[in-house]
Scaffold this active site. Structure first.
Site, PDB file in Angstrom:
ATOM      1  N   SER A   1       6.540  77.237  96.337  1.00  0.00           N
ATOM      2  CA  SER A   1       7.694  77.462  97.051  1.00  0.00           C
ATOM      3  C   SER A   1       8.233  75.936  97.244  1.00  0.00           C
ATOM      4  CB  SER A   1       7.342  77.632  98.602  1.00  0.00           C
ATOM      5  OG  SER A   1       8.195  77.665  99.353  1.00  0.00           O
TER       6      SER A   1
ATOM      7  N   TYR B   1       2.986  76.598 106.555  1.00  0.00           N
ATOM      8  CA  TYR B   1       3.272  77.125 105.375  1.00  0.00           C
ATOM      9  C   TYR B   1       3.438  76.170 104.316  1.00  0.00           C
ATOM     10  CZ  TYR B   1       5.478  80.400 101.883  1.00  0.00           C
ATOM     11  OH  TYR B   1       5.737  81.102 100.883  1.00  0.00           O
TER      12      TYR B   1
END
Ligand code: FAD
Lengths: 246, 450
Positions: free
Chosen positions: A140, A153
């Site tokens: 990501s 995250y």
């Protein structure tokens, strides 16, 4: 039939489903792994009906790392030809919720980072022994810098990126490629209702993943312009960055 | 708890762009969660497919919407029966892409491949072959429905038949359709042999249709809705037969998506009239015959993605009604007169024949002639639509809810003799009225107006 099988980890997500479709459309077999058995059975049925390719389902829980050795053995067993891996699972709870609930933060890290390292570590010897194959790790852009709105995250994804880098070097010696794909925002259940700009369609991302794997690319930003955005974001000095809330 | 998003989701006519609250589940478990949330919310909840209905039917302004587009898996196909079991978000484009190469065809398709099977059921949609094969409900083997109570129920002509008949054409008000089992038919090719001929006027059209109904499998008429007087009703009649085999080399399938927006331009009676005239002239005096890929015959408008934007910011209405055979010539004539008198710039109007009633309690079809046309929104349009409703009622006709944005509650009730049966089923499936839509409120579909 191509003799290739894709093991899809976290097969209920929109990107994983789109990836399974793109792979099956090419004639590859697919093994769907995840927790929602009913959902995966539907996806598997869809692939068989649409493309006439083999599609199976294996229960898999990323957070339950103790089960991963047996899971990988079962996956190997269920794969007649070459095993390829698409790792698509992650857990992204709300950042502020994780700040007040540390257990939730750890759950995010357990699935997104520990679970990924664990299952890839169990898969690595299998891939080495096979002497070929492709691995795609869905990272990501959140892992490129610890940003205020999404850094727990993000830190798990940053760890995953580093692990995938090392794994790439390790498996490269045995003829296996490892591709890290860093999507920006994707238009999926994960981002639905969140104020995210530029959300890209998951099926385009899935095709880009498959294509990058076929070429043995190392790192891919999707859509491409995120490379530029993240290059700028990474270049901001920490002294200034800490005041920003991007 | 489902994640809800505030987003503008107008009907295809883009009239009302107020933001709504919508969930977009990707898994069946998420549909259930969204329904559980939605029934508890003020304004209730409604499933939505791809938003190809024109008016306020797939809109639920004060409540919640559940977008079904991500549930798009084909769960099984049985070569023995031809039955394909599909999730409700599967589109006609999916069916064409997957099954045409295998030699199977969905026997009824609307004029856009972007419609979902859930939407096809909820409107009991018809194609250009209604005379021969009926509407979508006639080819629906069974449905799986999620009720507001959270219970799921299977409905078929011989299993919960009243639920089946209420859901076919039921505007999404009986529950969320999860699965549709549709019966496909074998096709020898994916090519259509299309014959086109020019039509002089309305009498010529009706004469041509009377013949075409008995001889052609597919037929559709395109009328220049701006033509007046003696030229009123002039246009083109198109008939189509499935070819015995594909021409060699086979026609390559059309690209599925055109990833560009059609630019806006001004619509005036002059520019539209010009377009209509050119459209008619492209067919030579003596007519012509060609072989075209099926998709191009079924979905002439789909190659312009987002074509509805050409009507600009104010959006547009579509009007479609059916007039029973006996009164059709008179009724269609009066409709066309009203439209051309209002000088409401409209592209081609479509005239088709319908073969008989559908299986649904609120199904649109009846044996007769159906006229459909776009009307760009403007000051005179509400009055015109009211006039068209009056004419339709006068001639014993019915307005198509998939297209409607203006029908009155009384008009609606007068057009649907089985509305009482429908309401009885609703009061059982949804006793607290948790399923709703802007259309349901406008037409007072639930309440007894009397
Ligand atoms: C260019 C064009 C051509 C067309 N041609 C034709 C034609 O030839 N013949 C014809 O009959 N129609 C035609 N239509 C109309 C279209 O077929 C219908 O409006 C159809 O219902 C659209 O499907 P959708 O998936 O977009 O549904 P939506 O417009 O999103 O919804 C329509 C209705 O279906 C309900 N619904 C949708 N999914 C579900 C579900 N899963 N469960 C319960 N309810 C659901 C909604 O609540 C709503 O009431 C055309 C439309 C366009 C834009």
């Amino acid at each position: 039939m191509t003799g290739e099988t894709w093991l899809i980890l976290g097969a209920s997500s929109a990107v994983a489903r789109a990836f399974a479709r793109a792979a099956a459309e090419r004639g590859d077999a697919v093994l769907l792994a995840g927790r929602d058995g009913d959902d995966m059975a539907r996806t598997a049925a869809d692939l068989r009906t649409r493309f006439g390719t083999p599609a199976g389902v294996l229960p898999f829980d990323a957070a339950d790392t103790d089960s991963h050795a047996a899971f990988v053995a079962a996956a190997r067993q269920a794969t007649p030809g070459t095993l390829n891996v698409f790792l698509a699972f992650a857990l992204m709870p709300d950042q502020t919720a994780m700040e007040t609930d540390v257990a939730l933060a750890l759950a995010c890290i357990r699935t997104t980072y520990l679970g990924a390292v664990s299952v890839l570590a169990h898969l690595a010897p299998v891939l080495e022994a096979q002497g070929r194959g492709r691995v795609v790790v869905l990272g990501s852009v959140a892992g490129d810098r610890g940003r205020l709105p999404n850094h727990i995250y993000g830190s798990a994804k940053a760890g995953l990126h580093a692990y995938a880098q090392g794994l790439r070097a390790r498996l490269h010696r045995k003829g296996v490629t490892v591709t890290t794909v860093k999507p920006g925002f994707l238009d999926t259940a994960m981002t639905w209702g969140l104020p995210v700009p530029l959300a890209a369609p998951p099926d385009a991302c899935a095709r880009a993943c498959l294509d990058a794997a076929a070429r043995g690319r190392e790192v891919l930003y999707f859509p491409w312009f995120w490379l530029g955005i993240m290059t700028i974001i990474r270049a901001i000095p920490e002294r200034i960055f800490k005041r920003l809330s991007i | 708890m489902s994640r809800w998003k505030t987003i503008a989701l107008p009907g295809w006519g883009r009239r009302d762009r107020a933001p709504q609250t919508a969930a977009r589940p990707e898994r069946v478990a998420e549909v259930r969660a969204a329904v559980a949330d939605g029934v508890a919310a003020a304004g209730g909840v409604l499933a939505r497919g791809r938003g190809r209905s024109y008016g306020d039917q797939a809109v639920n302004g004060t409540g919640r919407l559940i977008l079904m587009e991500r549930l798009d898996r084909i769960l099984s196909f049985d070569e023995g029966t031809g039955i394909a079991v599909c999730e409700a978000g599967v589109t006609f484009a999916d069916l064409m892409r997957v099954f045409l190469p295998k030699g199977w065809l969905v026997p009824v398709t609307p004029g856009t491949a972007f419609a979902t099977l859930g939407g096809a059921v909820a409107n009991d949609v018809h194609g250009k072959n209604h005379d021969r094969v009926g509407s979508f409900g006639d080819h629906t083997a069974w449905l799986r429905l999620l009720l507001p109570s959270g219970e799921t129920l299977r409905a078929a002509p011989d299993e919960n038949p009243d639920v089946f008949a209420a859901t076919i054409g039921g505007c999404g008000l009986t529950g969320v359709i999860l699965e549709v089992a549709v019966r496909l038919v074998r096709t020898p090719s994916r090519t259509m042999r299309v014959a086109e001929r020019r039509i002089r006027d309305l009498d010529d059209f009706f004469a041509a249709f009377v013949a075409a109904r008995d001889t052609a499998t597919h037929s559709v008429g395109w009328i220049d809705a701006l033509a007046q007087g003696g030229a009123m009703g002039r246009g083109i009649l198109e008939t189509g037969e499935i070819a015995d085999h594909d021409p060699a080399p086979p026609v390559p399938p059309r690209p599925r998506r055109v990833p560009v927006e059609f630019p806006g331009f001004a619509l005036t009676p002059l520019s539209v009239g010009l377009f209509n005239a050119v459209y008619r002239r492209r067919v030579p005096e003596g007519g012509r015959e060609r072989a075209v890929p099926m998709e191009r015959f079924f979905y002439p408008l789909d190659s312009l993605l987002d074509w509805n934007r050409i009507y600009g910011r104010r959006g547009f209405h579509q009007f479609q009604c059916v007039i029973p055979d006996a009164d059709a010539r008179a009724g269609v004539g009066r409709l066309l007169e009203a439209i051309s008198a209002a000088r409401a710039a409209s592209f081609l109007a479509v005239l088709k024949t319908l073969g008989g009633e559908g299986r649904g309690m609120l199904s649109f079809p009846m044996r007769g002639y159906t006229l459909a046309l776009d009307l760009p929104h403007g000051s005179g349009i509400p009055d015109l639509l009211a006039r068209l409703e009056r004419i339709t009622l006068d001639h014993g006709g019915r307005i198509y809810l998939a297209k409607d944005s203006a029908l009155s509650a009384d008009g609606f009730a007068a057009m649907h003799p089985r509305l009482g049966d429908f309401r009885a089923v609703l009061s059982r499936l949804d006793p607290d009225g948790r399923l709703s839509s802007d259309m349901a409120r406008r037409l007072r579909i639930r309440e007894d107006a009397a």
